[in-house]
Design a protein around this motif. Structure first.
Motif, PDB file in Angstrom:
ATOM      1  N   ARG A  14      33.993 -21.549   0.546  1.00  0.00           N
ATOM      2  CA  ARG A  14      33.176 -21.228   0.169  1.00  0.00           C
ATOM      3  C   ARG A  14      32.281 -22.662  -0.672  1.00  0.00           C
ATOM      4  N   CYS A  15      30.870 -23.331   0.030  1.00  0.00           N
ATOM      5  CA  CYS A  15      30.878 -24.383  -0.517  1.00  0.00           C
ATOM      6  C   CYS A  15      28.980 -23.474  -1.252  1.00  0.00           C
ATOM      7  N   VAL A  16      29.076 -23.333  -2.520  1.00  0.00           N
ATOM      8  CA  VAL A  16      27.630 -23.414  -3.389  1.00  0.00           C
ATOM      9  C   VAL A  16      26.387 -24.724  -2.855  1.00  0.00           C
ATOM     10  N   SER A  17      27.076 -25.288  -2.675  1.00  0.00           N
ATOM     11  CA  SER A  17      25.396 -26.288  -2.214  1.00  0.00           C
ATOM     12  C   SER A  17      25.179 -26.052  -0.864  1.00  0.00           C
ATOM     13  N   CYS A  18      26.699 -26.196   0.032  1.00  0.00           N
ATOM     14  CA  CYS A  18      25.955 -25.798   1.777  1.00  0.00           C
ATOM     15  C   CYS A  18      25.599 -24.525   1.757  1.00  0.00           C
ATOM     16  N   ALA A  19      26.202 -23.523   1.255  1.00  0.00           N
ATOM     17  CA  ALA A  19      25.532 -22.119   1.042  1.00  0.00           C
ATOM     18  C   ALA A  19      26.513 -21.460   2.014  1.00  0.00           C
ATOM     19  N   GLY A  20      27.009 -22.264   2.561  1.00  0.00           N
ATOM     20  CA  GLY A  20      28.645 -21.587   3.643  1.00  0.00           C
ATOM     21  C   GLY A  20      30.129 -22.140   3.738  1.00  0.00           C
ATOM     22  N   GLU A  21      30.648 -21.677   4.001  1.00  0.00           N
ATOM     23  CA  GLU A  21      31.820 -21.903   4.180  1.00  0.00           C
ATOM     24  C   GLU A  21      32.116 -23.443   5.011  1.00  0.00           C
ATOM     25  N   ARG A  22      32.908 -23.944   4.198  1.00  0.00           N
ATOM     26  CA  ARG A  22      32.979 -25.589   5.130  1.00  0.00           C
ATOM     27  C   ARG A  22      34.492 -26.179   4.238  1.00  0.00           C
ATOM     28  N   LEU A  23      34.413 -27.357   5.116  1.00  0.00           N
ATOM     29  CA  LEU A  23      35.788 -27.655   4.885  1.00  0.00           C
ATOM     30  C   LEU A  23      35.844 -28.633   4.449  1.00  0.00           C
ATOM     31  N   PHE A  24      36.708 -28.472   3.032  1.00  0.00           N
ATOM     32  CA  PHE A  24      37.292 -29.112   1.637  1.00  0.00           C
ATOM     33  C   PHE A  24      38.383 -30.166   1.769  1.00  0.00           C
ATOM     34  N   GLU A  25      38.344 -31.171   1.412  1.00  0.00           N
ATOM     35  CA  GLU A  25      39.668 -32.407   1.294  1.00  0.00           C
ATOM     36  C   GLU A  25      39.921 -32.551  -0.445  1.00  0.00           C
ATOM     37  N   GLN A  26      41.128 -32.896   0.082  1.00  0.00           N
ATOM     38  CA  GLN A  26      41.681 -33.196  -1.917  1.00  0.00           C
ATOM     39  C   GLN A  26      41.348 -34.839  -1.196  1.00  0.00           C
ATOM     40  N   PRO A  27      40.043 -35.331  -2.834  1.00  0.00           N
ATOM     41  CA  PRO A  27      39.904 -36.946  -2.743  1.00  0.00           C
ATOM     42  C   PRO A  27      41.633 -37.579  -2.766  1.00  0.00           C
ATOM     43  N   CYS A  43      33.521 -30.769  -0.994  1.00  0.00           N
ATOM     44  CA  CYS A  43      33.058 -31.034   0.574  1.00  0.00           C
ATOM     45  C   CYS A  43      32.868 -32.068   1.806  1.00  0.00           C
ATOM     46  N   VAL A  44      33.305 -31.786   2.686  1.00  0.00           N
ATOM     47  CA  VAL A  44      33.643 -32.788   3.389  1.00  0.00           C
ATOM     48  C   VAL A  44      31.463 -33.575   3.989  1.00  0.00           C
ATOM     49  N   GLU A  45      31.113 -32.620   3.795  1.00  0.00           N
ATOM     50  CA  GLU A  45      29.895 -32.611   4.469  1.00  0.00           C
ATOM     51  C   GLU A  45      29.032 -33.365   3.203  1.00  0.00           C
ATOM     52  N   CYS A  46      29.018 -32.366   2.414  1.00  0.00           N
ATOM     53  CA  CYS A  46      28.225 -32.405   0.637  1.00  0.00           C
ATOM     54  C   CYS A  46      28.971 -33.665  -0.162  1.00  0.00           C
ATOM     55  N   GLY A  47      29.884 -33.085  -0.047  1.00  0.00           N
ATOM     56  CA  GLY A  47      30.526 -33.791  -1.489  1.00  0.00           C
ATOM     57  C   GLY A  47      30.370 -33.382  -2.810  1.00  0.00           C
ATOM     58  N   HIS A  48      30.188 -31.717  -2.971  1.00  0.00           N
ATOM     59  CA  HIS A  48      29.591 -30.889  -3.913  1.00  0.00           C
ATOM     60  C   HIS A  48      31.229 -30.599  -3.866  1.00  0.00           C
ATOM     61  N   ALA A  49      32.014 -30.765  -5.648  1.00  0.00           N
ATOM     62  CA  ALA A  49      33.300 -30.957  -6.094  1.00  0.00           C
ATOM     63  C   ALA A  49      33.663 -29.575  -6.544  1.00  0.00           C
TER      64      ALA A  49
END
Length: 69
Positions: A14-27, A43-49
């Motif tokens: 769950r991404c706090v910035s996108c307010a929903g379930e999002r795909l996360f990846e490891q930089p 977060c792959v959409e907004c970059g929230h770490a």
């Protein structure tokens, strides 16, 4: 927190910035962690770490002993 693993380097959270379930990846990890073991995720959409995992070191706690009055 949801933990839907798709690979060691990607997961759904769950991404706090996108307010929903999002795909996360490891930089790319410059700390020497193996793939899938680094606690840093983005977060792959907004970059929230976010940081997931536990502490790698344990500090000894010293207890202060005082005399009773």
């Amino acid at each position: 927190m949801t933990a839907l693993w798709s690979s060691p380097e990607r997961r759904s959270e769950r991404c706090v910035s996108c307010a929903g379930e999002r795909l996360f990846e490891q930089p790319p990890c410059f700390d020497g962690h193996e793939p899938g073991e680094c606690p840093d995720w983005a977060c792959v959409e907004c970059g929230h770490a976010i940081m997931l995992g536990s502490a790698e070191s344990i500090r000894t706690v010293r207890r202060l002993v005082t005399a009773a009055a």
